[in-house]
Design a protein around this motif. Structure first.
Motif, PDB file in Angstrom:
ATOM      1  N   PRO A   1       5.124   0.891  -4.728  1.00  8.74           N
ATOM      2  CA  PRO A   1       5.754   2.074  -4.115  1.00  8.74           C
ATOM      3  C   PRO A   1       4.856   2.861  -3.181  1.00  8.74           C
ATOM      4  CG  PRO A   1       5.190   2.512  -6.417  1.00  8.74           C
ATOM      5  CD  PRO A   1       4.938   1.060  -6.184  1.00  8.74           C
ATOM      6  N   ARG A   2       3.541   2.637  -3.226  1.00  8.59           N
ATOM      7  CA  ARG A   2       2.615   3.390  -2.367  1.00  8.59           C
ATOM      8  C   ARG A   2       2.116   2.553  -1.183  1.00  8.59           C
ATOM      9  NH1 ARG A   2       1.092   8.083  -4.269  1.00  8.59           N
ATOM     10  NH2 ARG A   2      -0.784   8.132  -2.973  1.00  8.59           N
ATOM     11  N   LEU A   3       2.843   1.516  -0.865  1.00  6.30           N
ATOM     12  CA  LEU A   3       2.446   0.618   0.217  1.00  6.30           C
ATOM     13  C   LEU A   3       2.408   1.358   1.553  1.00  6.30           C
ATOM     14  CD1 LEU A   3       1.748  -2.406   0.340  1.00  6.30           C
ATOM     15  CD2 LEU A   3       4.103  -2.842   1.031  1.00  6.30           C
ATOM     16  N   GLN A   4       1.329   1.135   2.304  1.00  2.00           N
ATOM     17  CA  GLN A   4       1.163   1.785   3.603  1.00  2.00           C
ATOM     18  C   GLN A   4       1.161   0.782   4.746  1.00  2.00           C
ATOM     19  OE1 GLN A   4      -2.336   4.247   3.409  1.00  2.00           O
ATOM     20  NE2 GLN A   4      -1.719   5.145   1.461  1.00  2.00           N
TER      21      GLN A   4
ATOM     22  N   LEU B   1      12.296   5.106   6.826  1.00  8.12           N
ATOM     23  CA  LEU B   1      10.834   4.974   6.699  1.00  8.12           C
ATOM     24  C   LEU B   1      10.199   6.165   7.392  1.00  8.12           C
ATOM     25  CD1 LEU B   1      10.335   1.141   7.335  1.00  8.12           C
ATOM     26  CD2 LEU B   1      10.469   2.340   5.144  1.00  8.12           C
ATOM     27  N   ALA B   2      10.051   7.243   6.669  1.00  5.48           N
ATOM     28  CA  ALA B   2       9.654   8.521   7.259  1.00  5.48           C
ATOM     29  C   ALA B   2       8.222   8.536   7.786  1.00  5.48           C
ATOM     30  CB  ALA B   2       9.827   9.639   6.227  1.00  5.48           C
TER      31      ALA B   2
ATOM     32  N   LEU C   1       9.847   3.493   0.268  1.00  4.08           N
ATOM     33  CA  LEU C   1       8.450   3.337   0.692  1.00  4.08           C
ATOM     34  C   LEU C   1       8.066   4.554   1.537  1.00  4.08           C
ATOM     35  CD1 LEU C   1       8.366  -0.468   1.646  1.00  4.08           C
ATOM     36  CD2 LEU C   1       7.282   0.606  -0.336  1.00  4.08           C
ATOM     37  N   PRO C   2       7.824   5.674   0.915  1.00  7.16           N
ATOM     38  CA  PRO C   2       7.591   6.919   1.658  1.00  7.16           C
ATOM     39  C   PRO C   2       6.303   6.936   2.453  1.00  7.16           C
ATOM     40  CG  PRO C   2       7.145   7.244  -0.685  1.00  7.16           C
ATOM     41  CD  PRO C   2       7.764   5.887  -0.547  1.00  7.16           C
TER      42      PRO C   2
ATOM     43  N   GLU D   1      16.907  -3.133   0.102  1.00 10.49           N
ATOM     44  CA  GLU D   1      16.160  -2.203  -0.749  1.00 10.49           C
ATOM     45  C   GLU D   1      14.893  -1.696  -0.073  1.00 10.49           C
ATOM     46  OE1 GLU D   1      18.623  -4.881  -3.304  1.00 10.49           O
ATOM     47  OE2 GLU D   1      17.308  -5.103  -1.565  1.00 10.49           O
ATOM     48  N   LEU D   2      14.372  -2.450   0.890  1.00 12.06           N
ATOM     49  CA  LEU D   2      13.130  -2.063   1.553  1.00 12.06           C
ATOM     50  C   LEU D   2      13.306  -0.758   2.322  1.00 12.06           C
ATOM     51  CD1 LEU D   2      10.353  -3.539   1.692  1.00 12.06           C
ATOM     52  CD2 LEU D   2      10.983  -4.259   3.980  1.00 12.06           C
TER      53      LEU D   2
END
Length: 585
Positions: free
Chosen positions: A153-156, A201-202, A178-179, A171-172
């Protein structure tokens, strides 16, 4: 007898255990035969080294699966690099859970799918809760796991380049999934559609979907609030005007075209062009106001104790510095940005020592001991542009490294390896100091990255060292800042919208001007502190009345044909300044 046989076959594991090492690299010609003898998997003893933070196994054509026990045996693993092996078609057993893992590189394997039980890890609870960078490029993936966002969930940064994907899982792009995702690369796939939900994808800043089979670009893409770089080249779009734009226009123009209606829009085009012209007029008015009356404004800011950063756009610079990027770096260390910083005062007291120490700290923290990125600073007067960022065989590279004589890079690396081994023996511990800590980052590469100036001299050999030619000294006031990464473009400017390196430089400059010190650091002392820094020849700006802003000049990074790849720092990079920093344009 069995234990003795394992020790003989895997001496690296015995050494790592004895010296309590935190980093381990397995590569080389003998690795394939040993892995084949272990059934195409890594030896179980590897998973009895719980102190490991960094593990790399690369270039092994017989490695088909990591093997059972990795998750249980390596709970502190921060970086796992398993590139250019033969992993696939899935991962059995799955990799996770790995609670501390931040960087995962599975590029250049034979992965076709990552279904539950044969993938990255469980989704509930997240198997990779701290993962920031995932590289799956150069595989054969036909689809992504639907639970990828829940698993990490913390993927950058997500690199999917060079697979067989025809779509992204819905779902992606689910709201809030994926904030933190700021970089998505999926070039050279078979993508046929891009969902409008990508607007959720903010944090997205960089999107590369070049060379796919897209026919439409959703207008909702323009709603991504931080998006600053897109690449849709090589797609046959129905809107032929848009197809031309993605091949030659800047991201801002393309997003504005999408925002105002896009296809069929002579009206939209007029609005986009009108908006750009108005922005241009506004910028010219602001520059004129600063020339005529800006001193008072800056004085007010200074009186408030703020830090000042003046940004000079490439269009305002009569001789902007440019970095050309050669395509062969793509497989080695593909990402680079740069900036010119003018007005540093490193002469008084320990200013230079503080500057070099702060860079070392940035390498340890922000750059994750150079595994995420490497920062280098150069004396600007000694930098002769345009620069070329390329990759070459180590036997063909020569450099005059900081504090050493000229040497071929192959010989330099070998010498550093011998010194590192001697350090371990003398200190009787697993860790080493100085440049020796970063040698493992080169292992498995046939070519090494380098930055070459207009004279043909190598001025930087990331992530190891810079050249004596451009070394920063106490007389330096104007610097070229260079940041490279093997992981992602976004990691180069990861921590905040205002790059922390520039903030730190402004803070140090303000401190130096306000606290004049007696004595100064000699160049010899500075060399001892400098790990990956460079050189000077300019006069500092000490003695001026009031705080003087640092001037930051944008640097363009282009390909060999001159097409723009990135400009740094962009307006988006400097969009949100901390309360104590004022950015003047």
């Amino acid at each position: 007898m069995a234990a003795a046989a394992v020790s003989e076959a895997w001496p690296e594991l015995e050494l790592a255990e004895r010296e309590r090492r935190r980093e381990l690299l397995l590569t080389g010609p003998g690795l394939e035969e040993r892995v084949r003898a272990a059934g195409g998997q890594l030896p179980p003893r590897l998973f009895t080294l719980p102190l490991l933070h960094y593990l790399e196994v690369s270039g092994c054509g017989s490695l088909r699966a990591p093997g059972p026990g990795l998750a249980q045996g390596l709970p502190q693993l921060h970086s796992l690099v398993l590139r250019r092996n033969a992993l696939g078609p899935g991962l059995s057993p799955e990799l996770g859970p790995l609670p501390a893992l931040r960087v995962l590189d599975l590029s250049g394997n034979a992965l076709e799918a990552l279904p539950p039980g044969q993938g990255l890890g469980p989704a509930e609870p997240p198997g990779l809760p701290q993962l920031q960078s995932l590289n799956l490029s150069g595989n054969r993936l036909r689809e992504l796991p639907a639970d990828l966002a829940r698993c990490a969930p913390r993927l950058q940064s997500l690199n999917l380049t060079g697979n067989c994907l025809d779509s992204f899982p819905a779902e992606l792009f689910r709201p809030g999934a994926l904030p933190l995702l700021s970089e998505l690369a999926a070039a050279d796939n078979c993508l046929r559609e891009l969902s409008p939900d990508i607007a959720h994808l903010a944090s997205l800043k960089t999107l590369d979907l070049s060379n796919n089979q897209l026919s439409e670009i959703p207008a909702e893409l323009a709603d991504c609030p931080k998006l600053k770089e897109i690449n849709f080249r090589g797609n046959k779009l129905r809107d032929k005007r848009l197809e031309k734009m993605v091949s030659g226009c800047q991201t801002r123009s393309i997003l504005e075209y999408l925002r105002v209606g896009g296809r069929g829009g002579g009206k939209g085009k007029g609005r986009a062009e009108g908006s750009e012209k108005e922005d241009g007029r506004k910028k010219r008015r602001e520059r004129k106001q600063r020339r005529e009356g800006g001193d008072g404004e800056e004085q007010d800011v200074g009186d408030a104790g703020r830090l000042l950063l003046r940004v000079l756009h490439v269009s305002e610079n009569p001789a902007p510095l440019t970095v050309r990027v050669s395509p062969e770096v793509r497989d080695v260390r593909p990402y680079i940005v740069g900036a010119v910083v003018r007005g540093m005062d490193l002469q008084p007291g320990n200013a230079l020592k503080r500057f070099l120490t702060s860079q070392t700290k940035l390498h340890e923290d922000l750059c994750e001991k150079r595994t995420a990125a490497t920062l280098a600073t150069h004396e600007l007067r000694a930098v002769k542009g345009p620069l070329l960022y390329c990759a070459r065989p180590p036997q063909d590279l020569k450099i005059v490294p900081l504090g050493r004589k000229e040497a071929k890079v192959k010989e330099l690396v070998r010498q550093l390896q011998l010194e590192a081994e001697e350090q371990r023996k003398q200190k009787k511990r697993q860790s080493v100091s100085g440049l020796h800590r970063y040698l493992h980052l080169l292992d498995g590469n046939e070519n090494y990255p380098c930055l070459v100036d207009a004279d043909g001299d190598v001025i930087s050999f990331p992530p190891i060292t810079n050249s004596e030619k451009t070394k920063v000294k106490k007389t330096t006031s104007d610097l070229f800042l260079e940041v490279t990464s093997a992981t992602s473009l976004q990691i180069l400017v990861l921590c905040s919208d205002l790059p922390p390196v520039l903030i730190k430089m402004a803070e140090m400059n303000k401190y130096t001007l306000e606290n004049k010190e007696e004595g100064s650091l000699s160049d010899t002392e500075a060399d001892a502190v400098s790990g990956q820094l460079s050189d000077p020849r300019t006069n500092a700006s000490a003695g001026k009345d009031g705080p003087s802003p640092l001037v930051v000049e944008q640097v363009r990074v282009v390909d060999l044909e001159g097409s723009l790849k990135v400009v740094y720092p962009s307006k988006a990079d400097l969009a949100t300044a901390p309360p104590h920093v004022t950015v003047v344009r």
